[in-house]
Motif scaffolding. Structure first.
Motif, PDB file in Angstrom:
ATOM      1  N   LEU A  65       0.838  -1.205   0.000  1.00 65.18           N
ATOM      2  CA  LEU A  65       0.000   0.000   0.000  1.00 65.18           C
ATOM      3  C   LEU A  65       0.873   1.255   0.000  1.00 65.18           C
ATOM      4  CD1 LEU A  65      -3.096   0.509   0.142  1.00 65.18           C
ATOM      5  CD2 LEU A  65      -2.820   0.861   2.587  1.00 65.18           C
ATOM      6  N   ALA A  66       1.926   1.238   0.825  1.00 64.14           N
ATOM      7  CA  ALA A  66       2.816   2.397   0.878  1.00 64.14           C
ATOM      8  C   ALA A  66       3.486   2.620  -0.479  1.00 64.14           C
ATOM      9  CB  ALA A  66       3.874   2.192   1.968  1.00 64.14           C
ATOM     10  N   LEU A  69       0.988   4.084  -2.857  1.00 65.97           N
ATOM     11  CA  LEU A  69       0.671   5.482  -2.539  1.00 65.97           C
ATOM     12  C   LEU A  69       1.809   6.404  -2.953  1.00 65.97           C
ATOM     13  CD1 LEU A  69      -1.126   5.064   0.886  1.00 65.97           C
ATOM     14  CD2 LEU A  69      -2.162   5.793  -1.267  1.00 65.97           C
ATOM     15  N   THR A  73       0.282   8.809  -5.670  1.00 58.89           N
ATOM     16  CA  THR A  73      -0.055  10.162  -5.209  1.00 58.89           C
ATOM     17  C   THR A  73       1.132  11.104  -5.296  1.00 58.89           C
ATOM     18  OG1 THR A  73       0.569   9.764  -2.918  1.00 58.89           O
ATOM     19  CG2 THR A  73      -1.682   9.208  -3.536  1.00 58.89           C
ATOM     20  N   ILE A  80       5.267   9.155   3.913  1.00 55.57           N
ATOM     21  CA  ILE A  80       4.500   7.915   3.822  1.00 55.57           C
ATOM     22  C   ILE A  80       5.128   6.829   4.681  1.00 55.57           C
ATOM     23  CG2 ILE A  80       3.903   6.037   2.247  1.00 55.57           C
ATOM     24  CD1 ILE A  80       2.955   8.024   0.297  1.00 55.57           C
ATOM     25  N   MET A 130      -4.879   2.845   8.487  1.00 57.16           N
ATOM     26  CA  MET A 130      -4.540   2.596   7.099  1.00 57.16           C
ATOM     27  C   MET A 130      -5.508   3.295   6.143  1.00 57.16           C
ATOM     28  SD  MET A 130      -3.314  -1.111   5.748  1.00 57.16           S
ATOM     29  CE  MET A 130      -2.577  -1.790   7.183  1.00 57.16           C
ATOM     30  N   ALA A 134      -4.469   6.348   3.676  1.00 58.58           N
ATOM     31  CA  ALA A 134      -4.567   6.277   2.214  1.00 58.58           C
ATOM     32  C   ALA A 134      -5.370   7.452   1.677  1.00 58.58           C
ATOM     33  CB  ALA A 134      -5.204   4.957   1.805  1.00 58.58           C
ATOM     34  N   TYR A 138      -4.014  10.573  -0.588  1.00 57.50           N
ATOM     35  CA  TYR A 138      -4.639  10.814  -1.891  1.00 57.50           C
ATOM     36  C   TYR A 138      -5.010  12.289  -2.039  1.00 57.50           C
ATOM     37  CZ  TYR A 138      -8.369  10.978  -5.349  1.00 57.50           C
ATOM     38  OH  TYR A 138      -9.174  11.318  -6.414  1.00 57.50           O
ATOM     39  N   THR A 154      -6.510   0.645  -5.011  1.00 59.63           N
ATOM     40  CA  THR A 154      -5.696   0.952  -3.829  1.00 59.63           C
ATOM     41  C   THR A 154      -6.539   1.573  -2.721  1.00 59.63           C
ATOM     42  OG1 THR A 154      -3.848   1.364  -5.315  1.00 59.63           O
ATOM     43  CG2 THR A 154      -3.613   2.136  -3.060  1.00 59.63           C
ATOM     44  N   LEU A 155      -7.313   2.608  -3.075  1.00 58.76           N
ATOM     45  CA  LEU A 155      -8.165   3.229  -2.045  1.00 58.76           C
ATOM     46  C   LEU A 155      -9.210   2.227  -1.572  1.00 58.76           C
ATOM     47  CD1 LEU A 155      -8.673   6.848  -3.422  1.00 58.76           C
ATOM     48  CD2 LEU A 155      -7.039   6.040  -1.733  1.00 58.76           C
ATOM     49  N   ALA A 158      -7.884  -0.084   1.134  1.00 60.45           N
ATOM     50  CA  ALA A 158      -7.800   0.529   2.458  1.00 60.45           C
ATOM     51  C   ALA A 158      -9.189   0.620   3.098  1.00 60.45           C
ATOM     52  CB  ALA A 158      -7.163   1.898   2.357  1.00 60.45           C
ATOM     53  N   SER A 205      -4.751  -4.601  -6.841  1.00 65.09           N
ATOM     54  CA  SER A 205      -4.208  -3.239  -6.922  1.00 65.09           C
ATOM     55  C   SER A 205      -2.820  -3.256  -7.552  1.00 65.09           C
ATOM     56  CB  SER A 205      -4.053  -2.600  -5.543  1.00 65.09           C
ATOM     57  OG  SER A 205      -5.243  -2.593  -4.839  1.00 65.09           O
TER      58      SER A 205
END
Lengths: 308, 140
Positions: A65-66, A69, A73, A80, A130, A134, A138, A154-155, A158, A205
């Motif tokens: 996820l990191a 992001l 983003t 992050i 989390m 996220a 964003y 991705t969103l 989360a 994702s």
């Protein structure tokens, strides 16, 4: 592992991801020990399952996820990764002792009712962290990455993992509630959405993000892709509701009124019909995803033509 | 505001502390409580063989025991108390699939001796102290 050492820089994200992968493999071991006592079997089963899903798999999920992001983003890596540490810290602090919520009723002591109750009640914090993280990243991000499908997934990861694993887990984690819901369809309600959100969606994702990069095809926004996202997510939400309604009815009829298991299952049969309808919708979404994956998975020179 | 190194210390520190507590509590449970609560002195070779049959036939693929397993068929921790020996043996030894309420069980047709061992396993697990699980129905 080789990839980790080959990297120019050892980042927190890669460290967290690798720790997750190594411990995930190691934690397989306790489940293989043979015991004559069912309670011992059960005790160590949760060293595997719980410490996987509410421990090291969350490291993997947080790491991926990191990474996504940072890429999508464009927010600074330092920011992050700092929050990544906080989130995986919360995960372990609540999650390790939260294993106690599996030890309420399997033949071990009452201390786990207290420890498991308190720490597993804290578990949603990690998932809430989390989800907020996220969404905040964003909003904060200046770069607008064109890969809209990867962003959605991705969103979505989360948010759905917070609802499924965090909220719905919280709904039956306290010992007073779990006494009634333990081993019923209420667990299936929580399990399905939690696994889909936390571990199904994160994989889709990363595929959605990496596939265009690997193939060179700018597959950022397609109708089939959008269908895959919405059908699967609405389908699984429907399944969750069906399991939830069936589960609550089962708890009351079986555990409160004392009806026989078989008779209860007949009473709640109609919910299984809804379940199958929603599961079909979910599967259709997944088929859309696989269809696109196979159709567009091969490399192409599309990107080269556009950039040169 | 929190710095990255503080965040890292929070992660490693928190993990190590909770893990040590977890290991300590686990050790205490396994060495002091489990033997008493599960009556290990009653774990005869017959019970262990019953457990082996239980596992070999993947009973938990449909049933739950101690509330764990699959939700297709009834919870069996207290089945000895609920149904008694005769009923359990009839289900296990039945030459046709056992299906009292529509859902079919696999036909196992166990020998009398194997069925006795599974019954012994159920009898043993039914006596385990489960902190009050499963709850007694209190609505009528």
């Amino acid at each position: 592992m080789a990839t980790l050492f080959k990297g120019k820089k050892r980042t927190t994200t890669s460290l967290v991801l690798s720790m997750g992968l190594v411990f995930a493999a190691l934690l397989y071991l306790p489940g293989m020990i043979w015991f004559d006592n069912q309670t011992m079997d059960s005790f160590f089963r949760w060293w595997v399952v719980h410490l996987w899903v509410e421990g090291v798999w969350e490291l993997i999920m947080g790491g991926i996820l990191a990474f996504l992001l940072i890429k999508i983003t464009g927010v600074d890596r330092e920011v992050i990764e700092k929050w990544l540490y906080v989130i995986v810290g919360l995960t372990f602090i609540s999650g390790i002792l939260g294993t106690g919520h599996h030890y309420y009723y399997i033949g071990v002591g009452k201390v786990w009712l207290i420890i498991g109750g308190i720490f597993s009640a804290l578990e949603p914090l990690a998932f809430l962290g989390m989800a907020l993280f996220a969404l905040a990243m964003y909003r904060k991000g200046e770069k607008k990455h064109p890969n809209k499908m990867a962003l959605n997934w991705t969103l979505g990861t989360a948010i759905v993992s917070f609802v499924g694993a965090g909220l719905l887990g919280m709904a039956h984690t306290l010992p007073q509630v779990n006494m009634y819901t333990h081993g019923t369809l209420v667990t299936a309600m929580h399990g399905h959405l939690a696994f889909w959100g936390a571990y199904g969606m994160i994989v889709l994702s990363i595929i959605s993000y990496t596939m265009p990069n690997m193939t060179g095809r700018k597959l950022y926004e397609t109708t089939t892709g959008a269908l895959a996202f919405w059908l699967s997510n609405i389908g699984i939400l429907g399944m969750t509701v069906a399991f939830g309604v069936a589960g609550v009815a089962q708890v009351y009829l079986e555990r409160k009124v004392g009806m026989d298991f078989g008779d209860v299952q007949k009473e709640i049969q109609v919910h299984f019909f809804v379940l199958i309808c929603c599961a079909t919708m979910f599967t259709t979404g997944i088929i859309c995803y696989i269809y696109e994956f196979i159709k567009y998975g091969r490399p192409t020179d599309e990107a080269l033509e556009l950039t040169t | 505001m929190l710095s990255k190194s503080q965040a890292r210390a929070f992660f490693f520190g928190g993990t190590i502390i909770t893990f040590v507590i977890f290991l300590g509590l686990s050790w205490d449970s396994l060495s002091n409580e489990v033997p008493k609560k599960t009556h290990v002195e009653n774990l005869t070779p017959q019970v262990v063989h019953g457990k082996h049959i239980w596992e070999k036939n993947n009973c938990m693929g449909c049933h739950t025991i101690l509330g764990e397993g699959a939700y297709y068929a009834p919870e069996l921790t207290k089945v000895y108390e609920r149904r008694g020996e005769g009923y359990i043996k009839a289900a296990l030894m039945s030459p046709v699939p056992w299906a009292p309420r529509g859902r079919k069980m696999v036909k196992y047709a166990l020998s009398e001796q194997d069925a006795n061992d599974v019954v012994a396993f159920f009898k043993w697990i039914g006596e385990t102290d489960l902190n009050g699980f499963p709850p007694k129905p209190d609505l009528k």
